[in-house]
Design an enzyme around this catalytic site. Structure first.
Site, PDB file in Angstrom:
ATOM      1  N   SER A 164       0.740  -1.163   0.019  1.00  0.00           N
ATOM      2  CA  SER A 164       0.263   0.083  -0.156  1.00  0.00           C
ATOM      3  C   SER A 164       0.907   1.355   0.088  1.00  0.00           C
ATOM      4  CB  SER A 164      -0.826  -0.189   1.134  1.00  0.00           C
ATOM      5  OG  SER A 164      -1.843   0.961   1.229  1.00  0.00           O
TER       6      SER A 164
ATOM      7  N   LYS B  67      -0.652  -4.109  -3.190  1.00  0.00           N
ATOM      8  CA  LYS B  67      -1.841  -3.621  -2.697  1.00  0.00           C
ATOM      9  C   LYS B  67      -1.948  -2.282  -3.277  1.00  0.00           C
ATOM     10  CE  LYS B  67      -5.648  -2.486  -0.439  1.00  0.00           C
ATOM     11  NZ  LYS B  67      -5.609  -1.032  -0.671  1.00  0.00           N
TER      12      LYS B  67
ATOM     13  N   ASP C  45      10.751   6.135  -9.445  1.00  0.00           N
ATOM     14  CA  ASP C  45      10.586   6.700 -10.538  1.00  0.00           C
ATOM     15  C   ASP C  45      11.108   8.348 -10.786  1.00  0.00           C
ATOM     16  OD1 ASP C  45       9.468   4.496 -11.288  1.00  0.00           O
ATOM     17  OD2 ASP C  45       7.350   5.351 -11.362  1.00  0.00           O
TER      18      ASP C  45
END
Length: 234
Positions: A138, A163, A149
């Site tokens: 999560s 998740k 990124d």
């Protein structure tokens, strides 16, 4: 507390289930832990993304900054997540203001919400690596994906849990409730997290023998990778 219960545990790598006795106890897990490692490397472990985390992280982050670390090992292993806004808040310490943290894509794949870093970026220019495993879920995956990124921060360990959905809870007339997934989370580069997880850049397994012998090959690898980055920056 102090009473014993026997658990019958089955694992894929075992030929048959094993009975494991454990002693019940009240366990208090600190939300944040940190220490300095050799080579002036700060090891920072975050155990959840609950609502009390931002002020605790503020305190820990500035204590670390005062130590002038050469690098940071950010440990998100076995962190099950928590609140989205907390992960965005923490991302603001590691990213420049305005960097994309996460995208929410709805069912029609046209509507999206975007969330951006809006912090002080105080840790943005310190070499960092992140530890993850199958228990990283999560909000942990959101933060790890955002830092990789945006800053190409290396993830070390094992694939994360996967998740990556947003749920809404709706009450029913009979008093029950239903939780409906309404959107999915995407990393800044557009990678879906849900049911896929995030693959680490350096795959390192933690075996049962490692745990028994109190060894941590994942942390060892993280420090090794970080030291190479530090040397390249000098």
């Amino acid at each position: 507390p102090d009473t014993t219960v026997k658990l019958l545990i089955s694992r894929e790598e075992w030929n048959e289930p094993r009975e494991i006795p454990i002693v019940r106890a009240i366990i208090t897990v600190p939300a944040i832990e940190w220490e300095m490692k050799p080579g002036d490397i700060a090891y920072l472990k975050l155990n959840n993304f609950n609502s009390n985390i931002p002020p605790l992280f503020y305190q820990s982050a500035f204590e670390i900054i005062l130590k002038r670390p050469n690098g940071i090992v950010f440990d998100l292993r076995n962190n099950p997540g928590g609140f989205l806004d907390v992960s965005i808040d923490l991302a603001g310490w590691f990213l420049d203001r305005g960097d994309l943290v996460v995208r929410e894509r709805y069912g029609n794949e046209k509507d999206e919400d975007a969330f951006f870093a809006n912090g002080n970026g105080a840790l943005a220019h310190i070499p960092t690596v992140i530890l993850v495993n199958g228990g990283s879920a999560s909000a942990s995956e959101i933060l790890a994906g955002a830092l990789r990124d945006n800053r190409d921060i290396a993830l070390i360990g094992e694939k994360t849990f996967g998740k990556g959905t947003v749920q809404e809870v709706h009450g029913m007339r009979n008093g029950s409730s239903i939780k409906i997934s309404i959107a999915e989370w995407l990393t800044p580069n557009g990678t879906s997290i849900n049911e896929k997880g995030i693959e680490p850049d350096y795959a390192v397994e933690m075996t049962e023998e490692d745990v028994k012998n109190k060894k941590d090959p994942q942390l060892d690898k993280a420090i090794e990778v970080l030291k190479k980055q530090i040397n390249l920056n000098f």
